[in-house]
Design an enzyme around this catalytic site. Structure first.
Site, PDB file in Angstrom:
ATOM      1  N   ASP A  35      60.577  30.821 -13.691  1.00 53.24           N
ATOM      2  CA  ASP A  35      60.594  30.656 -11.610  1.00 53.24           C
ATOM      3  C   ASP A  35      59.150  31.036 -11.397  1.00 53.24           C
ATOM      4  O   ASP A  35      58.205  32.003 -10.939  1.00 53.24           O
ATOM      5  CB  ASP A  35      60.940  32.001 -12.354  1.00 53.24           C
ATOM      6  CG  ASP A  35      62.282  31.749 -10.281  1.00 53.24           C
ATOM      7  OD1 ASP A  35      61.764  31.589  -9.187  1.00 53.24           O
ATOM      8  OD2 ASP A  35      63.706  32.490 -10.328  1.00 53.24           O
ATOM      9  N   SER A  83      64.703  29.124  -5.291  1.00 52.22           N
ATOM     10  CA  SER A  83      65.634  28.579  -7.146  1.00 52.22           C
ATOM     11  C   SER A  83      66.700  28.780  -6.942  1.00 52.22           C
ATOM     12  O   SER A  83      67.403  28.262  -8.208  1.00 52.22           O
ATOM     13  CB  SER A  83      65.158  30.634  -7.211  1.00 52.22           C
ATOM     14  OG  SER A  83      63.407  30.926  -7.309  1.00 52.22           O
ATOM     15  N   THR A 136      68.354  31.715 -10.929  1.00 50.85           N
ATOM     16  CA  THR A 136      68.471  30.491 -11.884  1.00 50.85           C
ATOM     17  C   THR A 136      70.154  31.431 -13.099  1.00 50.85           C
ATOM     18  O   THR A 136      70.266  30.355 -13.129  1.00 50.85           O
ATOM     19  CB  THR A 136      67.213  30.800 -12.527  1.00 50.85           C
ATOM     20  OG1 THR A 136      66.207  30.913 -11.826  1.00 50.85           O
ATOM     21  CG2 THR A 136      67.582  30.184 -13.750  1.00 50.85           C
ATOM     22  N   GLU A 272      64.095  32.869 -19.276  1.00 48.16           N
ATOM     23  CA  GLU A 272      63.785  32.744 -17.722  1.00 48.16           C
ATOM     24  C   GLU A 272      62.275  33.842 -17.293  1.00 48.16           C
ATOM     25  O   GLU A 272      62.568  34.963 -18.229  1.00 48.16           O
ATOM     26  CB  GLU A 272      64.778  32.595 -16.578  1.00 48.16           C
ATOM     27  CG  GLU A 272      63.822  32.902 -15.601  1.00 48.16           C
ATOM     28  CD  GLU A 272      64.800  33.147 -13.884  1.00 48.16           C
ATOM     29  OE1 GLU A 272      63.999  32.385 -12.837  1.00 48.16           O
ATOM     30  OE2 GLU A 272      65.525  34.040 -14.621  1.00 48.16           O
ATOM     31  N   HIS A 281      55.329  35.382  -4.882  1.00 48.31           N
ATOM     32  CA  HIS A 281      55.988  35.967  -3.461  1.00 48.31           C
ATOM     33  C   HIS A 281      54.792  37.398  -2.836  1.00 48.31           C
ATOM     34  O   HIS A 281      54.494  37.057  -1.794  1.00 48.31           O
ATOM     35  CB  HIS A 281      57.460  36.221  -3.659  1.00 48.31           C
ATOM     36  CG  HIS A 281      58.119  35.517  -3.452  1.00 48.31           C
ATOM     37  ND1 HIS A 281      58.294  34.664  -2.748  1.00 48.31           N
ATOM     38  CD2 HIS A 281      58.769  34.765  -4.598  1.00 48.31           C
ATOM     39  CE1 HIS A 281      59.090  34.033  -2.930  1.00 48.31           C
ATOM     40  NE2 HIS A 281      60.301  34.381  -4.197  1.00 48.31           N
ATOM     41  N   ASP A 319      61.077  26.132 -12.536  1.00 53.29           N
ATOM     42  CA  ASP A 319      62.388  25.450 -10.812  1.00 53.29           C
ATOM     43  C   ASP A 319      61.529  24.752  -9.701  1.00 53.29           C
ATOM     44  O   ASP A 319      61.738  24.348  -8.974  1.00 53.29           O
ATOM     45  CB  ASP A 319      63.191  26.658 -10.392  1.00 53.29           C
ATOM     46  CG  ASP A 319      61.952  28.022 -10.200  1.00 53.29           C
ATOM     47  OD1 ASP A 319      60.943  28.035  -9.855  1.00 53.29           O
ATOM     48  OD2 ASP A 319      63.366  28.976  -9.571  1.00 53.29           O
ATOM     49  N   HIS A 320      60.120  25.866  -9.699  1.00 52.62           N
ATOM     50  CA  HIS A 320      59.445  25.537  -8.394  1.00 52.62           C
ATOM     51  C   HIS A 320      58.077  26.131  -8.667  1.00 52.62           C
ATOM     52  O   HIS A 320      57.983  26.917  -9.166  1.00 52.62           O
ATOM     53  CB  HIS A 320      60.091  25.886  -6.683  1.00 52.62           C
ATOM     54  CG  HIS A 320      60.070  26.958  -7.365  1.00 52.62           C
ATOM     55  ND1 HIS A 320      59.888  28.027  -7.224  1.00 52.62           N
ATOM     56  CD2 HIS A 320      61.775  27.956  -7.514  1.00 52.62           C
ATOM     57  CE1 HIS A 320      59.984  29.607  -7.474  1.00 52.62           C
ATOM     58  NE2 HIS A 320      61.140  29.217  -7.244  1.00 52.62           N
ATOM     59  N   HIS A 412      57.781  29.643  -1.287  1.00 51.73           N
ATOM     60  CA  HIS A 412      57.340  28.633  -1.974  1.00 51.73           C
ATOM     61  C   HIS A 412      57.127  27.248  -2.054  1.00 51.73           C
ATOM     62  O   HIS A 412      57.096  27.056  -0.455  1.00 51.73           O
ATOM     63  CB  HIS A 412      59.197  27.792  -2.882  1.00 51.73           C
ATOM     64  CG  HIS A 412      59.942  28.577  -3.242  1.00 51.73           C
ATOM     65  ND1 HIS A 412      61.220  28.520  -3.869  1.00 51.73           N
ATOM     66  CD2 HIS A 412      59.418  30.132  -4.226  1.00 51.73           C
ATOM     67  CE1 HIS A 412      62.025  29.567  -4.254  1.00 51.73           C
ATOM     68  NE2 HIS A 412      60.717  30.921  -4.193  1.00 51.73           N
TER      69      HIS A 412
END
Length: 448
Positions: A35, A83, A136, A272, A281, A319-320, A412
């Protein structure tokens, strides 16, 4: 020809035939999602291991397994995904709006790879360090208009059943105790009554000897790896998951023949590295590198498992990317990972401890890092304590600047993410794909 020799030849012929049938594709699939793990994170981890310019630069598990990249844009009015939309794409093969869980922009639900695997008789599981109801993992299990609808998401971990009437999930390991209360009538207690073996301590993982299992090890997300006495949580959970999901080896030639001709069902496991994103973040580079180390260790375990068994496909992606991480800042051609290694706790730990225990930052600092600011800096920070956000930002900037780590956002970004694969079917993931195509490819590789 003696009967025993004929029987042995017939047995070998059957084994070869069964082996040929089984070699068409993977029997097991382990799907890793880092993630927030954009390409700057895998690059940073490589140099983090090297330590300093001039040292040997290692080839990491991410370097060994990388075969391509993936785009991450959602079906929304932006190229930047969250996400939930990204996980919905990775789980179902359908794009959606930011915040959606397991459904498209028209709020039409779609089955996930995990559901499809279960319908094919495979064992299924989730292993995460966030709460298991987080965006997720939830996208592999549930359908909801919003990722925040935990009261709608959590019951679906019990209510969705496999094709045989059993549970959709054979194995659930992660955080999120608050969403599965063990009180009378609570969701956790209902799952226990349905046959789930429940534990709430990582030390009890070896006590799990048969499926289905539910292990919840924190009220919400688990502690950051950098703040944990045992920063190998993900690997420990994965190791036990593989033990439980792997069929017991046959102990006689007849059982081996039967298993070769009609093998026990394989498994689909989503793993994950949840908190790479959370550290991103927070623009916390030391925190992020500790999460990357834990994620890499878990992937190495899966890589070894795939090499040993020969029938397991391992796919790794993200995911990003989070934070707009850059290795170098302010025009300086430099990044110093050895200064990242001087930090021993997360910024969250430092600020939470300082405020909750009313302790001066200068007093806590030796536990936080091995290099301290000047006394004047501490004095300035103490004057900022009334504004916690401003204080955190100032400390973060000081820590990041020392290693020349740059950040562009607390959210993100829309950059492509890496794709890695090994095992039977890995060649399908070479090159660039959209994130929905990763799910489609895995769908095609599920046993028929």
């Amino acid at each position: 020809m003696p009967l025993t020799q004929l029987a042995r030849r017939a047995w070998l012929a059957l084994l070869l035939c069964a082996s040929a049938q089984a070699s068409d594709g993977p029997r097991n699939i382990i799907y890793f999602i880092g993630d927030g793990m954009g390409p700057a994170y895998t690059t940073a981890y490589r140099y983090y291991l090297a330590g300093a310019p001039g040292n040997d630069v290692p080839r990491t598990v991410f370097d060994r397994l990388t075969v391509g990249s993936a785009s991450t844009y959602p079906d929304d009015d932006t190229f930047v995904t969250d996400s939930a939309a990204a996980a919905t794409a990775l789980a179902t093969g359908h794009k959606s709006y930011n915040g959606a869980i397991g459904q498209d922009r028209n709020k039409q639900p779609h089955d996930s790879l995990l559901t499809a695997a279960k319908q094919r008789g495979m064992r299924t599981g989730l292993v995460v360090t966030a709460q298991v109801t987080h965006a997720t993992p939830a996208s592999f299990v549930a359908h909801a208009d919003s990722r925040r609808d935990y009261d709608q998401i959590s019951p679906q971990f019990l209510q969705q059943n496999g094709a045989d009437g059993g549970p959709l999930l054979d194995l659930i390991l992660g955080g999120g105790q608050r969403y599965f209360p063990m009180t009378p009538g609570g969701l956790g207690e209902q799952m226990r009554q349905q046959g789930y073996h429940y534990i709430d301590s990582l030390d009890d993982l070896p006590q799990l000897t048969k499926l289905p299992v539910l292990g919840l090890f924190a009220d919400k997300g688990m502690p950051y790896a950098i703040d944990d006495d045992r920063p190998d949580r993900l690997r420990r959970m994965l190791e036990q998951a593989l033990t439980l999901l792997t069929p017991v080896p046959a102990d006689s030639w007849w059982q081996r023949l039967r298993q070769s001709w009609a093998p026990q069902p394989g498994f689909f496991l989503m793993v994950e590295g949840s908190q790479i994103d959370w550290c991103g973040h927070g623009n916390d580079i030391a925190c992020a590198m500790a999460e990357m180390a834990e994620f890499a260790s878990a992937i190495e375990l899966a890589e070894a498992y795939a090499q040993q068994h020969g029938d397991t496909l391992v796919v790794v992606t993200a995911d990003h990317s989070t934070g707009g991480l850059s290795l170098g800042r302010d025009g300086h051609y430099q990044w110093l990972p050895k200064r990242v290694k001087e930090v021993h706790h997360s910024l969250k730990w430092l600020l939470t401890t300082a405020y909750e225990e009313d302790v001066a930052l200068a007093t806590l600092w030796p536990q936080f890092a091995s290099v301290s600011p000047e006394a004047e800096q501490f004095a300035q920070w103490e004057e900022m304590r009334a504004d916690r956000k401003a204080l955190r930002n100032s400390i973060q900037q000081w820590v990041s600047a020392r290693s020349h780590t740059g950040w562009t956002t607390g959210g993100h970004t829309a950059v492509d993410v890496p794709v890695m694969a090994t095992g039977p079917g890995a060649e399908h993931f070479i090159g660039h794909h959209d994130n929905t195509e990763l799910a489609t490819l895995l769908w095609q590789l599920l046993p028929r």
